[in-house]
Motif scaffolding. Structure first.
Motif, short mmCIF file in Angstrom:
data_model
loop_
_atom_site.label_atom_id
_atom_site.label_comp_id
_atom_site.label_asym_id
_atom_site.label_seq_id
_atom_site.Cartn_x
_atom_site.Cartn_y
_atom_site.Cartn_z
N GLY A 1 -13.39 13.57 12.98
CA GLY A 1 -12.25 14.37 13.40
C GLY A 1 -12.52 15.05 14.73
N PHE B 1 -7.96 11.98 13.47
CA PHE B 1 -9.02 11.52 12.59
C PHE B 1 -9.16 10.00 12.71
CE2 PHE B 1 -7.44 15.42 10.73
CZ PHE B 1 -8.63 16.13 10.55
N THR C 1 -15.29 9.73 8.02
CA THR C 1 -14.13 10.11 8.82
C THR C 1 -14.63 11.01 9.94
OG1 THR C 1 -12.70 10.04 6.89
CG2 THR C 1 -11.88 11.23 8.80
#
Length: 156
Positions: free
Chosen positions: A128, A147, A126
């Motif tokens: 961000g 995200f 992920t």
């Protein structure tokens, strides 16, 4: 005498000499603030007063005078160095000007990033990104974040 906040910042002889410099219109008299809420009442009073020209200060100078009183007190106690009331007033004005000029400095907005990200080949990844901003005129702030999964799709 007991060193209380009102005494240190408003009623001691040294503070009275500093406040006598007529930094405000109407003139600020610390003797008008004597009860338990003296300091907060003085702060509110000075916030609505006008800082006299030609100081070139756009904001309330009260906190800067208090900071100057505090640092002068500490220099006396810890360094045995006496600061004149006039020097304290000058230092408060200088600090307020320096703060004001630092607040008016604006930087150009960051350039948009339109490049491809090299994302390692992992099962779970992920990314961000976050940013925050403050609006001086309304004294408000905001924070945002986004995200992405490893395919570049927005997940939150």
């Amino acid at each position: 005498m007991l060193e209380t906040v009102p005494h240190l910042f408003l009623h001691c002889d040294y503070a009275k000499k500093v406040w006598a410099s007529s930094l405000f219109s109407p003139h600020f008299d610390p003797d008008n603030f004597t009860d338990i809420t003296a300091f907060s009442d003085a702060l509110k009073h000075c916030k609505s007063s006008v800082c006299l020209p030609p100081l070139g200060i756009l904001s309330d100078i009260f906190p800067w005078v208090c900071w100057s009183l505090w640092t002068a007190r500490n220099k006396l106690i810890f360094e045995d160095r006496k600061i004149s009331p006039e020097e304290s007033v000058s230092k408060a004005i200088w600090n307020a000007r320096e703060w004001n000029s630092a607040q008016s400095v604006t930087s150009p907005p960051p350039e948009p990033r339109h490049k491809t990200l090299n994302i390692p080949d992992q099962d779970v990844l992920t990314l961000g990104f976050s940013d925050a901003a403050w609006k001086k005129e309304t004294n408000t702030a905001a924070y945002g974040c986004i995200f992405f999964n490893k395919e570049g799709q927005i997940i939150h």
